[in-house]
Scaffold this motif. Structure first.
Motif, mmCIF file in Angstrom:
data_model
loop_
_atom_site.group_PDB
_atom_site.id
_atom_site.type_symbol
_atom_site.label_atom_id
_atom_site.label_comp_id
_atom_site.label_asym_id
_atom_site.label_seq_id
_atom_site.Cartn_x
_atom_site.Cartn_y
_atom_site.Cartn_z
ATOM 1 N N PRO A 19 0.725 -1.319 0.153
ATOM 2 C CA PRO A 19 -0.035 -0.170 0.088
ATOM 3 C C PRO A 19 0.798 1.336 0.017
ATOM 4 C CG PRO A 19 -0.331 -1.376 2.146
ATOM 5 C CD PRO A 19 0.491 -1.993 1.129
ATOM 6 N N LEU A 20 2.175 1.198 0.556
ATOM 7 C CA LEU A 20 2.978 2.493 0.556
ATOM 8 C C LEU A 20 3.368 2.719 -0.838
ATOM 9 C CD1 LEU A 20 5.043 2.374 3.868
ATOM 10 C CD2 LEU A 20 3.507 4.067 3.330
ATOM 11 N N MET A 21 3.795 1.609 -1.417
ATOM 12 C CA MET A 21 4.065 1.646 -2.894
ATOM 13 C C MET A 21 2.991 2.236 -3.852
ATOM 14 S SD MET A 21 6.714 -1.496 -3.453
ATOM 15 C CE MET A 21 7.095 -1.088 -4.825
ATOM 16 N N PHE A 22 1.873 1.733 -3.588
ATOM 17 C CA PHE A 22 0.729 2.458 -4.272
ATOM 18 C C PHE A 22 0.632 3.693 -4.239
ATOM 19 C CE2 PHE A 22 -3.752 2.997 -4.884
ATOM 20 C CZ PHE A 22 -3.928 2.552 -6.147
ATOM 21 N N ARG A 23 0.441 3.945 -3.049
ATOM 22 C CA ARG A 23 0.400 5.593 -2.478
ATOM 23 C C ARG A 23 1.345 6.569 -3.078
ATOM 24 N NH1 ARG A 23 0.026 7.521 3.576
ATOM 25 N NH2 ARG A 23 2.054 7.227 3.326
ATOM 26 N N PHE A 24 2.661 6.084 -3.075
ATOM 27 C CA PHE A 24 3.879 6.816 -3.585
ATOM 28 C C PHE A 24 3.787 6.966 -5.081
ATOM 29 C CE2 PHE A 24 8.124 7.551 -4.972
ATOM 30 C CZ PHE A 24 8.505 8.408 -4.187
ATOM 31 N N ASN A 25 3.502 5.918 -5.644
ATOM 32 C CA ASN A 25 3.132 6.168 -7.149
ATOM 33 C C ASN A 25 2.014 6.716 -7.529
ATOM 34 O OD1 ASN A 25 5.575 4.362 -8.016
ATOM 35 N ND2 ASN A 25 4.373 2.639 -7.633
ATOM 36 N N LYS A 26 0.987 6.937 -6.703
ATOM 37 C CA LYS A 26 -0.127 7.570 -7.186
ATOM 38 C C LYS A 26 0.102 9.210 -7.121
ATOM 39 C CE LYS A 26 -2.678 4.553 -8.764
ATOM 40 N NZ LYS A 26 -2.956 4.438 -10.153
ATOM 41 N N LEU A 27 0.999 9.554 -5.986
ATOM 42 C CA LEU A 27 1.335 10.600 -5.905
ATOM 43 C C LEU A 27 2.369 11.193 -7.035
ATOM 44 C CD1 LEU A 27 2.266 10.898 -2.054
ATOM 45 C CD2 LEU A 27 0.414 11.936 -3.046
ATOM 46 N N LEU A 28 2.983 10.292 -7.654
ATOM 47 C CA LEU A 28 3.828 10.745 -8.842
ATOM 48 C C LEU A 28 3.048 10.721 -10.082
ATOM 49 C CD1 LEU A 28 7.097 8.450 -8.071
ATOM 50 C CD2 LEU A 28 6.713 10.988 -7.317
ATOM 51 N N GLY A 29 1.581 10.096 -10.076
ATOM 52 C CA GLY A 29 1.066 10.105 -11.266
ATOM 53 C C GLY A 29 1.406 9.106 -12.249
ATOM 54 N N THR A 30 2.155 7.950 -11.662
ATOM 55 C CA THR A 30 2.528 6.832 -12.583
ATOM 56 C C THR A 30 1.819 5.545 -12.308
ATOM 57 O OG1 THR A 30 4.314 6.341 -10.910
ATOM 58 C CG2 THR A 30 4.951 8.081 -12.404
ATOM 59 N N GLU A 31 2.290 4.761 -12.758
ATOM 60 C CA GLU A 31 1.538 2.979 -12.744
ATOM 61 C C GLU A 31 1.712 2.594 -11.065
ATOM 62 O OE1 GLU A 31 -0.293 1.502 -14.622
ATOM 63 O OE2 GLU A 31 0.030 3.171 -16.315
ATOM 64 N N SER A 32 0.905 2.003 -10.489
ATOM 65 C CA SER A 32 0.955 1.738 -9.100
ATOM 66 C C SER A 32 1.866 0.505 -8.980
ATOM 67 C CB SER A 32 -0.520 1.322 -8.887
ATOM 68 O OG SER A 32 -0.962 0.286 -9.520
ATOM 69 N N THR A 33 2.201 0.018 -9.977
ATOM 70 C CA THR A 33 3.434 -1.003 -9.865
ATOM 71 C C THR A 33 4.731 -0.639 -10.226
ATOM 72 O OG1 THR A 33 2.679 -1.887 -11.948
ATOM 73 C CG2 THR A 33 1.602 -3.006 -10.143
ATOM 74 N N ALA A 34 4.928 0.811 -10.484
ATOM 75 C CA ALA A 34 6.145 1.131 -10.884
ATOM 76 C C ALA A 34 7.139 0.967 -9.693
ATOM 77 C CB ALA A 34 6.116 2.414 -11.426
ATOM 78 N N GLU A 35 8.393 0.719 -10.377
ATOM 79 C CA GLU A 35 9.489 0.257 -9.227
ATOM 80 C C GLU A 35 9.954 1.521 -8.676
ATOM 81 O OE1 GLU A 35 13.939 -1.653 -9.191
ATOM 82 O OE2 GLU A 35 12.859 -1.781 -11.048
ATOM 83 N N ILE A 36 10.292 1.406 -7.319
ATOM 84 C CA ILE A 36 10.675 2.506 -6.649
ATOM 85 C C ILE A 36 12.186 2.489 -6.265
ATOM 86 C CG2 ILE A 36 10.290 4.361 -4.468
ATOM 87 C CD1 ILE A 36 7.562 3.313 -4.794
ATOM 88 N N GLN A 37 13.096 3.559 -6.567
ATOM 89 C CA GLN A 37 14.466 3.563 -6.112
ATOM 90 C C GLN A 37 14.515 4.078 -4.920
ATOM 91 O OE1 GLN A 37 16.762 1.920 -7.821
ATOM 92 N NE2 GLN A 37 15.389 1.308 -9.431
#
Length: 501
Positions: free
Chosen positions: A267-285
């Protein structure tokens, strides 16, 4: 001899300054590396986040209102055609054409344009405020992800410690050679904490913390020597099966905790990617480490920045000026409007009718030449119903006073929030230094207790207690570092750092 001593002192001082300079450079490089990674995500969020883009479009829409109100009203043209010519002295009137241009009272157009410009400024500050909030959410969510990742790594390290202790307890119970197991347990204990940035690794330890580190290093070397002696020893017996079982219970609990932490990541990755306006499954560095920081200025130095640059205060200030202009507009609405125009009348020639001095029912009418006529006109509106104009002025004045009170309240809340943020940063600085020393000392104590348990088989309860303390201290340390960076993100939001276009 004195010259040699002086030269030696200068060399030592130079070496100390060089070491301090290198420490500062390493800290700056670490901070810049972290800032670069965060900056890339902030740029991506600012470009893609739908709420920020919506506020920017509202700002552009308000800009388009400025030319709409900065010009005169459209002139009015009227045309009338007589179905039957109207007989007049000058001839038969066929049509009537008039044009009229109204002019507002002096200063009205300028006031309207200023009001529209101020509304555009307010919408721009609202856009900046939404972007400011977005940047804080991106940073805080990023730090939450980093904290979760470090909690997983620390828990895995602690799980490795428990497994090496389990092997040691099992070997003691079976009466085997404990040398290798003791060495593995000591290595696992000493490796714990290597994946967390500390004041010592970033050159930020101050005062007695440095002296404590030096003494702790000596004690760690002593613990290592004890472990080496243990390797030369033969088998040992007298271990308890209950020790093995209690360690297995701890291991199962730690494995379950790891699964729980892994479930929190999605859920944290999902929220972070939505803040960036990208796909919810995008990799986070994520950065490998977050370096502790020290606040270089006191809280008072940030007050001016908050009062002058915070977008919320600037938006309220612009809205107050908007209502001030609306009050002026309501006052000017109560002044007359002036109209200037012309009326053009179209005539056609009319033939002479009747006879001069003749008798009978038919009167004599001279011929009309049919010359067209133009008549200048001036009109003036009469705003005699004053009640509505006074009410409009009062409405704008009340709204302006309400915004001023709202701005004063926002200033107070921002100052309180600033003081709390500065206090949290200072508190985290002290907590990081304390926890770093506690982690190091607890590691040394656990290393010594592992050796003592391997040799004597005593103090198993204390061994588990210290192992748990080490885990808690390491988790508190990384939590304190992350809270420190989150507090700095809040400070950046308050002073509107890094959001100017």
């Amino acid at each position: 001899m004195e010259k040699v001593i002086s030269i030696r002192k200068i060399q030592i001082a130079g070496a100390s300054l060089k070491k301090a300079f290198l420490s500062v450079v390493l800290v700056l490089l670490a901070v810049l590396g972290q800032a670069q990674q965060i900056e890339e995500y902030l740029i991506q969020a600012g470009e893609n986040n739908p709420e920020v883009r919506a506020n920017f479009q509202r700002y552009l829409a308000n800009l388009e209102r400025v030319p709409q109100v900065g010009s005169l009203p459209d002139p009015e043209l009227s045309l009338g055609v007589f179905l039957q010519p109207m007989e007049r002295l000058m001839g038969n009137q066929r049509a009537d054409i008039s044009i009229m241009q109204m002019f507002p009272w002096f200063g009205m157009l300028r006031t309207q344009k200023d009001e529209a410009s101020l509304m555009a400024n307010a919408s721009y500050e609202q856009f900046r405020e939404s972007k400011n909030q977005l940047f804080f959410e991106v940073k805080s969510t990023y730090y939450e992800l980093h904290l979760l990742q470090k909690e997983i790594e620390i828990t895995e390290d602690n799980l490795e410690i428990l497994r090496t202790m389990e092997r040691l307890a099992l070997i003691r119970y079976r009466g085997g050679n404990i040398g290798g197991a003791t060495s593995s347990a000591s290595t696992a204990v000493r490796a714990a904490g290597s994946n967390v940035s500390s004041p010592r690794s970033s050159g930020m330890s101050m005062g007695q913390a440095g002296a404590g580190s030096s003494g702790a290093a000596d004690r760690r070397d002593m613990g290592g020597s004890g472990g080496g002696m243990n390797e030369m020893g033969g088998g040992s017996s007298g271990g308890k099966l209950s020790d093995v079982l209690r360690l297995q219970i701890q291991i199962r609990s730690m494995e379950s905790q790891l699964e729980t932490l892994a479930d929190k990541k999605r859920p944290l990755m999902f929220r972070f990617n939505k803040l960036l306006g990208t796909e919810s499954t995008a990799e986070i560095q994520l950065e490998q480490d977050l370096s502790p920081r020290i606040l270089a200025f006191n809280g008072e130095s940030f007050i001016d920045s908050v009062m002058q640059d915070n977008p919320m205060l600037k938006m309220l200030e612009a809205e107050a000026e908007v209502f001030s202009k609306q009050e002026q507009m309501a006052k000017l609405d109560g002044r007359p409007m002036i109209g200037v125009g012309a009326n053009y009348m179209v005539f056609s020639p009319r033939a002479e009718m009747g006879f001069p001095g003749g008798s009978g029912s038919m009167e004599y009418m001279p011929s009309g030449m049919g010359n067209n006529m133009i008549m200048p006109m001036v009109t003036l509106s009469l705003p005699i119903y004053r009640k509505k104009y006074k009410a409009a002025q009062s409405e704008a004045r009340y709204n302006r006073e309400a915004i001023q009170y709202q701005k004063e309240n926002a200033e107070n809340e921002l100052l309180v929030q600033l003081e709390e943020t500065i206090r949290e940063i200072r508190d985290s600085e002290r907590k990081v230094l304390l926890l770093d020393e506690q982690v190091e000392l607890t590691q040394q104590a656990l290393d010594l207790m592992v050796t003592a348990y391997a040799n004597e088989g005593s103090s198993f309860e204390e061994l588990l207690s210290v192992q748990r303390e080490l885990l808690d201290y390491r988790l508190e340390l990384i939590s304190a570092i992350v809270n420190q960076h989150t507090a700095y993100a809040m400070l950046d939001m308050l002073v509107a750092k890094g959001i100017r276009e």
